[in-house]
Design an enzyme around this catalytic site. Structure first.
Site, PDB file in Angstrom:
ATOM      1  N   CYS A 272       0.796  -1.236   0.000  1.00 43.53           N
ATOM      2  CA  CYS A 272       0.000   0.000   0.000  1.00 43.53           C
ATOM      3  C   CYS A 272       0.824   1.281   0.000  1.00 43.53           C
ATOM      4  O   CYS A 272       0.841   2.019  -0.971  1.00 43.53           O
ATOM      5  CB  CYS A 272      -0.951  -0.006   1.193  1.00 43.53           C
TER       6      CYS A 272
HETATM    7  N1  LIG Z   1      -2.447  -5.988   1.686  1.00 40.92           N
HETATM    8  C1  LIG Z   1      -3.033  -4.964   2.244  1.00 40.92           C
HETATM    9  O1  LIG Z   1      -2.817  -4.684   3.402  1.00 40.92           O
HETATM   10  C2  LIG Z   1      -4.021  -4.097   1.480  1.00 40.92           C
HETATM   11  C3  LIG Z   1      -4.806  -3.200   2.203  1.00 40.92           C
HETATM   12  C4  LIG Z   1      -5.706  -2.400   1.537  1.00 40.92           C
HETATM   13  C5  LIG Z   1      -5.811  -2.485   0.147  1.00 40.92           C
HETATM   14  N2  LIG Z   1      -5.022  -3.348  -0.550  1.00 40.92           N
HETATM   15  C6  LIG Z   1      -5.207  -3.421  -2.001  1.00 40.92           C
HETATM   16  O2  LIG Z   1      -5.949  -4.594  -2.308  1.00 40.92           O
HETATM   17  C7  LIG Z   1      -5.519  -5.159  -3.540  1.00 40.92           C
HETATM   18  C8  LIG Z   1      -5.106  -6.598  -3.321  1.00 40.92           C
HETATM   19  O3  LIG Z   1      -3.993  -6.633  -2.446  1.00 40.92           O
HETATM   20  P1  LIG Z   1      -3.523  -7.941  -1.694  1.00 40.92           P
HETATM   21  O4  LIG Z   1      -2.550  -7.488  -0.682  1.00 40.92           O
HETATM   22  O5  LIG Z   1      -4.700  -8.750  -1.267  1.00 40.92           O
HETATM   23  O6  LIG Z   1      -2.778  -8.697  -2.906  1.00 40.92           O
HETATM   24  P2  LIG Z   1      -2.292 -10.228  -2.909  1.00 40.92           P
HETATM   25  O7  LIG Z   1      -1.178 -10.283  -3.892  1.00 40.92           O
HETATM   26  O8  LIG Z   1      -2.091 -10.708  -1.525  1.00 40.92           O
HETATM   27  O9  LIG Z   1      -3.548 -11.015  -3.475  1.00 40.92           O
HETATM   28  C9  LIG Z   1      -4.019 -10.860  -4.787  1.00 40.92           C
HETATM   29  C10 LIG Z   1      -4.514 -12.213  -5.276  1.00 40.92           C
HETATM   30  O10 LIG Z   1      -5.090 -12.011  -6.566  1.00 40.92           O
HETATM   31  C11 LIG Z   1      -4.755 -13.136  -7.377  1.00 40.92           C
HETATM   32  N3  LIG Z   1      -4.903 -12.727  -8.766  1.00 40.92           N
HETATM   33  C12 LIG Z   1      -4.049 -12.034  -9.560  1.00 40.92           C
HETATM   34  N4  LIG Z   1      -4.601 -11.827 -10.762  1.00 40.92           N
HETATM   35  C13 LIG Z   1      -5.821 -12.388 -10.743  1.00 40.92           C
HETATM   36  C14 LIG Z   1      -6.865 -12.498 -11.688  1.00 40.92           C
HETATM   37  N5  LIG Z   1      -6.778 -11.957 -12.916  1.00 40.92           N
HETATM   38  N6  LIG Z   1      -7.990 -13.167 -11.330  1.00 40.92           N
HETATM   39  C15 LIG Z   1      -8.088 -13.727 -10.105  1.00 40.92           C
HETATM   40  N7  LIG Z   1      -7.138 -13.654  -9.154  1.00 40.92           N
HETATM   41  C16 LIG Z   1      -6.016 -12.979  -9.475  1.00 40.92           C
HETATM   42  C17 LIG Z   1      -3.348 -13.486  -6.957  1.00 40.92           C
HETATM   43  O11 LIG Z   1      -3.029 -14.829  -7.272  1.00 40.92           O
HETATM   44  C18 LIG Z   1      -3.419 -13.257  -5.432  1.00 40.92           C
HETATM   45  O12 LIG Z   1      -3.797 -14.426  -4.726  1.00 40.92           O
HETATM   46  C19 LIG Z   1      -4.401  -4.257  -4.038  1.00 40.92           C
HETATM   47  O13 LIG Z   1      -4.945  -3.306  -4.916  1.00 40.92           O
HETATM   48  C20 LIG Z   1      -3.917  -3.570  -2.785  1.00 40.92           C
HETATM   49  O14 LIG Z   1      -3.351  -2.310  -3.063  1.00 40.92           O
HETATM   50  C21 LIG Z   1      -4.142  -4.173   0.107  1.00 40.92           C
END
Ligand SMILES: NC(=O)c1ccc[n+]([C@@H]2O[C@H](COP(=O)([O-])OP(=O)(O)OC[C@H]3O[C@@H](n4cnc5c(N)ncnc54)[C@H](O)[C@@H]3O)[C@@H](O)[C@H]2O)c1
Length: 449
Positions: A272
């Protein structure tokens, strides 16, 4: 407006699909299942789906027992997108990284929207939770589906943006008790989104448009990035002036209004804080606007790992040692305490630079058994008194609560603490980031005045 969809959210007969089961998606899928909705989790990673199907949680905040209790009953996971055909609500939680030139990489969103457009049914509600620049929901979801499926948003399908605000590792705040901001493409869309989320989060905060909700998330994370950078800059000044920054912040934090504490550290990490502000500054440039605050904060925060390496070099130099061939033990490589996430962690940069300079780098992290560093697998050591005492310097980079820092300090030759984990331990072998180090240097500055 589709009252039947609202009714389905109300009587819990609606089916929810969560696309992307990572740090955001898996806890959300568990929450929607726990709220009573049949939930279909979809992820492109076969490895992740296999783990979930066998009841193994790879997210610290999700208990494997809880996962097992929902699987096959209310929670179903697969790599196959065809379950989207039955979904009344589709929530997108996929990565929004930057490419190597720090430009938003929207390929993940585009790929998933392609699949959603292929499989979604009419009257479905689509909610984007991935962080992106203002205008993303409209550009990348609404207009794509309207064109591809010849449907009208707000009438034939519904689209919202709701930022994920959960703080991994935070034991007090979760999806249920963190207010949920949501904006819709139309009033109907917003009404649908609120109708679903009020069963998942205690407080729902509707805003007037998706781009408002998108900007809310960017304001929150840019605010953090800028304040952390400010405190990191002040840290470097405090070191020269012989003032302990931690003492300053803790005293300032006693002010009951108008001040919120931010703490220094070896840099920022995670998916983030280092990334989200860059999404905003990238988009701002398309409007002819240059966000100097964002760029400056990113510059200061990104330089912190190098600053820390410089300090390690100075400390070792004082002991008559170069970095080259010194044994350096890094404690904690996660980007912050009590989590297992090392994406963008400053520890990786520090590890890399120290190794380039010839140090024998070891690390210990109870949450991260191994990771790939520049194509080479590195493995956590076991933290024994011998490993600690053999190191020329122990550097605390993530202050996990699992560690006994008294023991670390007792056995270490020198500890360089970038997190104030050793607060309260009285000893002279600890050097604290943001505290006075060289009385002689300070005197030199002061006599020049
Ligand atoms: N990690 C955090 O603390 C947090 C907090 C708030 C917001 N976010 C936002 O949330 C979003 C996700 O972050 P995250 O940390 O969960 O990421 P992550 O990498 O942990 O998880 C994303 C998942 O999406 C899957 N993926 C990728 N492409 C895909 C597709 N086309 N179809 C289906 N699945 C797919 C990946 O295999 C992975 O398991 C990002 O935009 C991030 O900025 C994250």
């Amino acid at each position: 407006m589709s009252n039947s969809l609202k009714e389905k959210f109300f009587n819990k007969s609606a089916k929810v699909a969560v696309v992307g089961l990572g740090y955001v998606g898996l806890p959300l899928a568990v929450s929607t299942a726990k709220a009573g909705y049949e939930t279909h989790g979809i992820d492109v990673s076969h490895d992740r789906i296999k783990k979930i199907q066998s009841g193994e949680s790879y997210i610290l905040d999700i208990d494997s027992m809880e996962l097992k209790s929902l699987l096959g009953r209310r929670l179903f996971v697969d790599n196959d997108f065809s379950s989207l055909t039955v979904a009344d609500a589709i929530i997108i939680c996929i990565p929004t990284p930057l490419d190597k030139n720090k430009v938003p990489d929207l390929s993940y969103i585009k790929d998933s929207v392609e699949q959603i457009a292929n499989y979604m049914k009419e009257q479905a509600l689509i909610i984007l939770e991935s962080t992106s620049y203002p205008g993303s929901t409209q550009e990348l979801i609404t207009s794509v589906i309207e064109n591809k499926r010849k449907l009208k948003v707000g009438r034939d399908f519904y689209v919202c943006f709701s930022p994920e605000r959960v703080d991994p590792g935070n034991k007090n705040f979760n999806i249920q008790n963190t207010p949920k901001v949501i904006g819709g493409e139309t009033a109907n869309c917003l009404a649908m989104g609120v109708a679903l989320y009020k069963h998942i989060s205690k407080d729902v905060v509707p805003v007037s448009a998706t781009k408002v909700a998108e900007m809310v998330k960017l304001l929150e994370n840019t605010y953090r990035s800028i304040n952390i950078a400010f405190v990191n800059e002040l840290t470097q000044l405090c070191e020269r002036m012989g003032i302990n920054i931690w003492e300053v912040i803790n005293a300032a934090a006693t002010k009951p209004y108008g001040f919120m504490p931010f703490y220094p550290g070896p840099g920022v990490g995670g998916h983030c804080i280092p990334l989200d502000p860059m999404y905003l500054s990238w988009k701002a440039k398309l409007y002819g606007h240059y966000n100097r605050f964002i760029e400056l904060a990113s510059d200061i925060n990104e330089n912190m790992p190098r600053y820390v390496v410089g300090e390690i070099a100075d400390i070792l130099n004082n002991e008559g040692r170069p970095i080259n061939r010194s044994v350096i033990l890094l404690l904690g490589v996660a980007y912050k305490k009590d989590i297992d996430d090392f994406r963008e962690s400053p520890a990786l940069t520090i590890h890399s630079i120290l190794e380039e300079k010839g140090a024998k780098v070891q690390y210990y992290d109870p949450y991260i058994e191994r990771f790939n560093l520049n194509g080479k697998m590195v493995k956590s050591v076991t933290l024994t008194s011998e490993v600690i005492s053999n190191a020329d310097i122990v550097v605390i980079l993530a202050d996990h609560n699992t560690e006994n820092y008294e023991t670390v300090v007792k056995h270490a030759k020198i500890v360089y603490d970038t997190r104030n984990a050793t607060e309260g331990i009285v000893t002279d072998n600890v050097i604290l980031l943001g505290n006075c180090r060289y009385a002689k240097e300070i005197m030199n500055y002061e006599t020049k005045l």
